[in-house]
Design an enzyme around this catalytic site. Structure first.
Site, PDB file in Angstrom:
ATOM      1  N   CYS A  66     -17.403 -26.132  12.661  1.00 51.17           N
ATOM      2  CA  CYS A  66     -17.947 -24.978  13.528  1.00 51.17           C
ATOM      3  C   CYS A  66     -19.109 -25.640  14.702  1.00 51.17           C
ATOM      4  CB  CYS A  66     -18.624 -23.758  12.543  1.00 51.17           C
ATOM      5  SG  CYS A  66     -20.049 -24.320  11.780  1.00 51.17           S
ATOM      6  N   HIS A  99     -21.836 -40.674  -4.286  1.00 53.19           N
ATOM      7  CA  HIS A  99     -22.625 -40.009  -5.381  1.00 53.19           C
ATOM      8  C   HIS A  99     -22.413 -38.885  -5.524  1.00 53.19           C
ATOM      9  CE1 HIS A  99     -26.076 -43.494  -4.746  1.00 53.19           C
ATOM     10  NE2 HIS A  99     -24.776 -44.088  -4.964  1.00 53.19           N
TER      11      HIS A  99
HETATM   12  C1  RB5 Z   1     -21.073 -19.983  16.658  1.00 51.84           C
HETATM   13  O1  RB5 Z   1     -21.676 -19.488  17.832  1.00 51.84           O
HETATM   14  C2  RB5 Z   1     -21.662 -20.762  15.687  1.00 51.84           C
HETATM   15  O2  RB5 Z   1     -22.733 -19.744  15.200  1.00 51.84           O
HETATM   16  C3  RB5 Z   1     -20.889 -21.253  14.899  1.00 51.84           C
HETATM   17  O3  RB5 Z   1     -20.130 -22.023  15.253  1.00 51.84           O
HETATM   18  C4  RB5 Z   1     -21.840 -22.023  13.605  1.00 51.84           C
HETATM   19  O4  RB5 Z   1     -22.422 -23.011  14.228  1.00 51.84           O
HETATM   20  C5  RB5 Z   1     -22.572 -21.356  12.498  1.00 51.84           C
HETATM   21  O5  RB5 Z   1     -23.076 -22.086  11.669  1.00 51.84           O
END
Ligand code: RB5
Length: 145
Positions: A66, A99
């Protein structure tokens, strides 16, 4: 190795790069759990999809990306038997395997350059768990589940 990977919109570009890297390596069976573009999406949906599959041992390893890697790793770690490691350097990637027997690698596309991310992925996939005293500790992690 059977690998499932996924991202939200913020991790889409790096997820695609990881997929190309794995396919070019030719030694992995790769399943892309989405997302498939930059339209806004919610990271928990993909984290749960990938983590559930790893928890059920349908895949050997998972990769979640993400923006920061944080939300993906937090959501994935809610699943039984999942050990998701958020790694932004090679040392963490190596130790997460040696680990902690990590079975999911989480990364943040907004944190990492592609070159380093792919090296982290390579280390994550090619480092074996040391077992021994670390196995005892990993078992203790699961004791609360
Ligand atoms: C998206 O804007 C962002 O919040 C997501 O990709 C991530 O970083 C969340 O933890």
């Amino acid at each position: 190795m059977k690998i499932i990977l996924g991202s939200d919109h913020a991790g889409f570009g790096l997820k695609e790069a990881c997929k190309r890297f794995l396919e070019n390596a030719g030694v992995h069976q790769v399943h892309d759990a989405g997302v498939f573009g930059r339209s806004s999406s919610d990271y928990p949906a993909i984290a749960h999809k990938v983590a559930r599959a790893v928890s059920r041992q349908e895949y050997d390893r998972g990769i979640l990306i993400c923006g920061s890697g944080l939300g993906m790793s937090m959501a994935a770690n809610r699943h039984r038997g999942v050990r998701a490691a958020l790694c932004h350097n090679l040392y963490s990637a190596r130790l997460s395997r040696l680990h902690n027997d990590a079975n999911i690698l989480a990364m943040g596309e907004r944190v990492l350059g592609e070159g380093l991310a792919l090296e982290i992925l390579d280390v994550f996939l090619n480092t074996e768990f040391e077992g021994g005293r670390h196995k005892r500790r990993v078992d203790q992690m699961d004791a609360v589940e």
